[in-house]
Design a protein around this motif. Structure first.
Motif, short mmCIF file in Angstrom:
data_model
loop_
_atom_site.label_atom_id
_atom_site.label_comp_id
_atom_site.label_asym_id
_atom_site.label_seq_id
_atom_site.Cartn_x
_atom_site.Cartn_y
_atom_site.Cartn_z
N ALA A 290 17.24 25.95 -26.60
CA ALA A 290 15.95 26.58 -26.32
C ALA A 290 15.95 27.26 -24.95
CB ALA A 290 14.82 25.56 -26.39
N THR A 291 16.61 26.66 -23.99
CA THR A 291 16.68 27.25 -22.65
C THR A 291 17.56 28.50 -22.66
OG1 THR A 291 16.43 25.06 -21.68
CG2 THR A 291 17.25 26.81 -20.23
N ILE A 292 18.68 28.44 -23.38
CA ILE A 292 19.54 29.61 -23.51
C ILE A 292 18.76 30.74 -24.16
CG2 ILE A 292 21.62 30.55 -24.60
CD1 ILE A 292 22.76 27.64 -24.44
N ALA A 293 18.06 30.41 -25.23
CA ALA A 293 17.27 31.42 -25.95
C ALA A 293 16.22 32.05 -25.04
CB ALA A 293 16.59 30.78 -27.17
N GLU A 294 15.54 31.23 -24.28
CA GLU A 294 14.51 31.72 -23.36
C GLU A 294 15.12 32.67 -22.32
OE1 GLU A 294 12.01 29.79 -19.75
OE2 GLU A 294 11.85 28.74 -21.68
N ARG A 295 16.23 32.25 -21.73
CA ARG A 295 16.89 33.07 -20.70
C ARG A 295 17.37 34.40 -21.24
NH1 ARG A 295 18.88 29.98 -16.04
NH2 ARG A 295 17.29 28.40 -15.76
N LEU A 296 17.77 34.42 -22.53
CA LEU A 296 18.31 35.65 -23.13
C LEU A 296 17.26 36.46 -23.89
CD1 LEU A 296 21.71 34.25 -24.46
CD2 LEU A 296 21.29 35.55 -22.35
N GLY A 297 16.07 35.89 -24.04
CA GLY A 297 15.03 36.59 -24.79
C GLY A 297 15.29 36.62 -26.28
N LEU A 298 15.88 35.54 -26.79
CA LEU A 298 16.21 35.44 -28.21
C LEU A 298 15.45 34.28 -28.84
CD1 LEU A 298 20.10 35.78 -27.87
CD2 LEU A 298 18.48 37.58 -28.52
N GLU A 299 15.44 34.24 -30.16
CA GLU A 299 14.80 33.15 -30.88
C GLU A 299 15.67 31.90 -30.80
OE1 GLU A 299 11.80 33.13 -32.41
OE2 GLU A 299 11.49 35.17 -31.63
N THR A 300 15.05 30.74 -30.63
CA THR A 300 15.79 29.49 -30.51
C THR A 300 16.62 29.21 -31.75
OG1 THR A 300 14.13 28.57 -29.03
CG2 THR A 300 15.58 27.00 -30.12
N ASP A 301 16.07 29.45 -32.95
CA ASP A 301 16.81 29.20 -34.19
C ASP A 301 18.06 30.07 -34.26
OD1 ASP A 301 14.99 27.30 -34.97
OD2 ASP A 301 13.93 28.61 -36.37
N ALA A 302 17.95 31.31 -33.81
CA ALA A 302 19.10 32.22 -33.82
C ALA A 302 20.17 31.73 -32.87
CB ALA A 302 18.66 33.64 -33.46
N VAL A 303 19.78 31.30 -31.69
CA VAL A 303 20.74 30.79 -30.71
C VAL A 303 21.38 29.51 -31.22
CG1 VAL A 303 21.00 29.83 -28.38
CG2 VAL A 303 19.68 31.93 -28.74
N SER A 304 20.62 28.64 -31.84
CA SER A 304 21.18 27.40 -32.41
C SER A 304 22.24 27.71 -33.46
CB SER A 304 20.08 26.54 -33.02
OG SER A 304 19.20 26.08 -32.02
N ALA A 305 21.98 28.69 -34.31
CA ALA A 305 22.95 29.08 -35.34
C ALA A 305 24.20 29.68 -34.70
CB ALA A 305 22.32 30.08 -36.31
N ILE A 306 24.01 30.51 -33.69
CA ILE A 306 25.14 31.11 -32.98
C ILE A 306 26.00 30.02 -32.35
CG2 ILE A 306 25.73 32.43 -30.90
CD1 ILE A 306 23.26 34.23 -31.62
N LEU A 307 25.37 29.08 -31.66
CA LEU A 307 26.11 28.01 -31.00
C LEU A 307 26.87 27.16 -32.00
CD1 LEU A 307 23.43 27.00 -28.35
CD2 LEU A 307 25.58 28.23 -27.92
N SER A 308 26.28 26.92 -33.15
CA SER A 308 26.97 26.14 -34.19
C SER A 308 28.22 26.87 -34.67
CB SER A 308 26.03 25.86 -35.36
OG SER A 308 24.99 25.01 -34.96
N ARG A 309 28.12 28.18 -34.86
CA ARG A 309 29.30 28.96 -35.28
C ARG A 309 30.36 28.96 -34.19
NH1 ARG A 309 25.31 32.57 -37.10
NH2 ARG A 309 25.80 33.99 -35.42
N LEU A 310 29.95 29.09 -32.94
CA LEU A 310 30.91 29.05 -31.84
C LEU A 310 31.57 27.69 -31.72
CD1 LEU A 310 28.90 31.08 -29.17
CD2 LEU A 310 30.95 31.83 -30.41
#
Length: 102
Positions: free
Chosen positions: A26-46
């Motif tokens: 959620a913090t990464i998403a906030e800092r990047l201006g992205l949706e938390t769910d999208a960042v969570s999915a990205i991080l899981s793939r990474l």
């Protein structure tokens, strides 16, 4: 440096630039201006590619610099091929003889 960055590149670069600590999605998403769910999915793939580490609820860049370099080289090679030959559009290659993938 990349001129335009997709969401995955932004997340990975954020973690790389801030490698002195771990972050909540959620913090990464906030800092990047992205949706938390999208960042969570990205991080899981990474994480599946061993490019990030995860200890719930925190995420951090991998400490395997060789793996990061290899992933970056592969990414740059793929981008170069797209620029030279055009992006692959599988829907344009579809024929009536092709089977649907289940």
């Amino acid at each position: 440096m990349l001129e335009t960055q997709n969401d995955t590149e932004q997340a990975l670069l954020f973690l790389d630039r801030n490698d002195d600590r771990a972050w909540k999605a959620a913090t990464i998403a906030e800092r990047l201006g992205l949706e938390t769910d999208a960042v969570s999915a990205i991080l899981s793939r990474l994480k599946e590619r061993d490019l990030v580490r995860h200890k719930s609820p925190y995420w951090a860049i991998t400490d395997d610099t060789d793996r990061l370099r290899a992933a970056y080289r592969f990414h740059r090679h793929h981008e170069g091929a797209d620029e030279q030959y055009g992006e692959e559009r599988l829907e344009e290659l579809r024929t009536d003889e092709m089977e649907e993938v289940q």
